[in-house]
Design a protein around this motif. Structure first.
Motif, PDB file in Angstrom:
ATOM      1  N   ASP A   1       0.120   6.156 -10.896  1.00 67.56           N
ATOM      2  CA  ASP A   1      -1.392   5.898 -11.190  1.00 67.56           C
ATOM      3  C   ASP A   1      -1.975   5.132  -9.896  1.00 67.56           C
ATOM      4  O   ASP A   1      -2.933   4.544  -9.902  1.00 67.56           O
ATOM      5  N   TYR A   2      -1.507   5.135  -8.547  1.00 66.70           N
ATOM      6  CA  TYR A   2      -2.040   4.689  -7.521  1.00 66.70           C
ATOM      7  C   TYR A   2      -3.216   5.477  -7.010  1.00 66.70           C
ATOM      8  O   TYR A   2      -3.302   6.574  -7.490  1.00 66.70           O
ATOM      9  N   ARG A   3      -3.941   4.836  -6.074  1.00 73.53           N
ATOM     10  CA  ARG A   3      -5.074   5.761  -5.588  1.00 73.53           C
ATOM     11  C   ARG A   3      -5.012   5.698  -4.028  1.00 73.53           C
ATOM     12  O   ARG A   3      -4.582   4.925  -3.412  1.00 73.53           O
ATOM     13  N   VAL A   4      -5.813   6.801  -3.529  1.00 73.50           N
ATOM     14  CA  VAL A   4      -5.799   7.159  -2.335  1.00 73.50           C
ATOM     15  C   VAL A   4      -7.318   7.181  -1.828  1.00 73.50           C
ATOM     16  O   VAL A   4      -8.229   7.869  -2.605  1.00 73.50           O
ATOM     17  N   LEU A   5      -7.701   6.528  -0.882  1.00 73.69           N
ATOM     18  CA  LEU A   5      -9.209   6.525  -0.259  1.00 73.69           C
ATOM     19  C   LEU A   5      -9.055   7.310   1.115  1.00 73.69           C
ATOM     20  O   LEU A   5      -8.348   6.704   2.044  1.00 73.69           O
ATOM     21  N   ASN A   6     -10.112   8.054   1.269  1.00 79.77           N
ATOM     22  CA  ASN A   6     -10.105   8.480   2.785  1.00 79.77           C
ATOM     23  C   ASN A   6     -11.041   7.799   3.369  1.00 79.77           C
ATOM     24  O   ASN A   6     -11.660   6.669   2.784  1.00 79.77           O
ATOM     25  N   LYS A   7     -11.353   7.635   4.752  1.00 84.12           N
ATOM     26  CA  LYS A   7     -12.327   6.781   5.206  1.00 84.12           C
ATOM     27  C   LYS A   7     -13.610   6.686   4.903  1.00 84.12           C
ATOM     28  O   LYS A   7     -14.195   7.807   4.546  1.00 84.12           O
TER      29      LYS A   7
ATOM     30  N   ALA B   1       4.848   3.771  -5.003  1.00 85.72           N
ATOM     31  CA  ALA B   1       4.930   5.029  -4.600  1.00 85.72           C
ATOM     32  C   ALA B   1       5.209   4.922  -2.815  1.00 85.72           C
ATOM     33  O   ALA B   1       4.922   4.011  -2.177  1.00 85.72           O
ATOM     34  N   PRO B   2       5.893   5.793  -2.318  1.00 85.52           N
ATOM     35  CA  PRO B   2       6.043   5.800  -0.701  1.00 85.52           C
ATOM     36  C   PRO B   2       4.850   5.497   0.031  1.00 85.52           C
ATOM     37  O   PRO B   2       4.940   4.668   0.965  1.00 85.52           O
ATOM     38  N   GLU B   3       3.784   6.118  -0.494  1.00 83.66           N
ATOM     39  CA  GLU B   3       2.671   5.907   0.310  1.00 83.66           C
ATOM     40  C   GLU B   3       2.043   4.694   0.268  1.00 83.66           C
ATOM     41  O   GLU B   3       1.428   4.180   1.275  1.00 83.66           O
TER      42      GLU B   3
ATOM     43  N   ASP C   1       6.604  -5.278  -7.560  1.00 88.92           N
ATOM     44  CA  ASP C   1       7.548  -5.062  -6.557  1.00 88.92           C
ATOM     45  C   ASP C   1       7.077  -3.989  -5.564  1.00 88.92           C
ATOM     46  O   ASP C   1       7.084  -2.802  -5.928  1.00 88.92           O
ATOM     47  N   PRO C   2       6.909  -4.400  -4.191  1.00 88.79           N
ATOM     48  CA  PRO C   2       6.718  -3.217  -3.023  1.00 88.79           C
ATOM     49  C   PRO C   2       7.684  -2.014  -3.253  1.00 88.79           C
ATOM     50  O   PRO C   2       7.240  -0.747  -3.070  1.00 88.79           O
TER      51      PRO C   2
ATOM     52  N   SER D   1      -3.531   4.374   0.735  1.00 87.29           N
ATOM     53  CA  SER D   1      -2.983   4.480  -0.538  1.00 87.29           C
ATOM     54  C   SER D   1      -2.800   3.100  -1.021  1.00 87.29           C
ATOM     55  O   SER D   1      -2.140   2.131  -0.320  1.00 87.29           O
ATOM     56  N   PHE D   2      -3.080   2.638  -2.242  1.00 88.36           N
ATOM     57  CA  PHE D   2      -2.882   1.428  -2.883  1.00 88.36           C
ATOM     58  C   PHE D   2      -2.565   1.211  -4.172  1.00 88.36           C
ATOM     59  O   PHE D   2      -3.214   2.455  -4.969  1.00 88.36           O
TER      60      PHE D   2
END
Length: 306
Positions: A287-293, A93-95, A88-89, A174-175
């Motif tokens: 445990d979501y992930r964040v990727l920079n450019k 996490a907010p990001e 569920d969206p 973030s995904f």
């Protein structure tokens, strides 16, 4: 995690494939692998694996007998790809949530049409690579730019999925995601998951309460838990034992709809909850992930013999 062989894998054009063939199933295009050591069925829609069958064995994956193969419809069973958000969206996490423009769960990858990138074959293994570019075509449901590359490796030791996400945008991305593996059993009440003992987990059925797991995970009615663990697991059923080895994951989802929720699910027989369970390699909840450019991240799972 990939198996080495005596003969290196080499890319082949469609006319040269020895073991892999195109096939239309229902209204969808699929790749069918008929290797002397195993068989597999992989749909371009959703990059959805529905069958992995070693020689003289039955399907290692559970597929609903009511599954429908139609454009835009998620296939019930196999290994759906939940990307670029899981569940569920509103529970993300907010990001992650801020990029999602729909209430639909599990992202759009599982109903999108993926592109065939390559087929590699050898005497011991078959690899198939598919890609999905999340671009302006998906801007009505998600604000982001990313590339998903999914490689399937089939061999006598099992099947492996490797999902690599790359941020094509200029801002941090973030995904969340999951490889939503359905496994068969002849009796859910005699099935268990080993390897999650002493892990904390979120019980989504108890208002997302934090709990501690003690010993194996057993199934008694509906189960929907997010474990804070990416450790190897053994799924034991009356007829088989499977080892689940994850890479790039610190969260594992264990799911069974139970008798009541089963009646509400699409393409799912009322009694099918007794013959399946899901153990999902994930980046979910915290445990979501964040990727920079330009950065990439890989999530993978190997399903082998226990």
């Amino acid at each position: 995690m990939s198996e080495s062989s005596n003969k290196p894998l080499s890319p082949l054009s469609p006319g040269q494939w020895s073991f892999t063939r195109w096939k239309t199933i229902g209204q969808l295009e699929a790749l069918e692998v008929h290797h002397p050591l195993f068989e597999a069925t992989l749909f371009l829609q959703g990059a959805h694996l529905t069958h992995f069958v070693p020689k003289n064995e039955s399907n290692w994956l559970w597929l609903s007998p009511n599954a429908r193969f139609e454009p835009g419809r998620a296939i019930r069973g196999g290994i759906p790809i939940c990307w670029p958000w899981f569940g569920d969206p509103a529970r993300n996490a907010p990001e992650v949530r801020k990029r999602v423009k729909t209430k639909n769960a599990h992202g759009f990858a599982r109903t999108a049409l993926w592109k065939l990138e390559n087929v590699n074959e050898s005497a011991h293994e078959v690899e198939i690579a598919l890609s999905l570019e999340a671009n302006r075509d998906f801007m009505n449901v998600w604000s982001g730019q990313a590339l998903a590359l999914l490689t399937f490796s089939f061999s006598v030791r099992g099947c492996q999925l490797t999902l690599t996400s790359t941020n094509l945008g200029s801002e941090p991305l973030s995904f969340s995601q999951a490889l939503h593996t359905y496994l068969p059993t002849t009796d859910i009440t005699r099935s268990r998951v080993l390897g999650l003992g002493h892990s904390n987990y979120i019980d989504t059925l108890k208002n997302w309460e934090y709990c501690a797991q003690d010993g194996p995970v057993y199934f008694d009615g509906e189960t929907d838990s997010i474990y804070e663990s990416g450790e190897p697991m053994i799924v034991v059923t009356p007829e088989s034992s499977r080892k689940i080895t994850s890479v790039g994951s610190d969260s594992t989802v264990v799911w069974n709809p139970g008798p009541d929720k089963a009646k509400t699910l699409s393409d799912f027989p009322d009694t099918a909850w007794q013959t399946m369970l899901c153990v999902e390699t994930a980046n979910a909840a915290s445990d979501y992930r964040v990727l920079n450019k330009g950065q990439s991240y890989t999530l993978g799972v190997l399903i082998g013999r226990g």
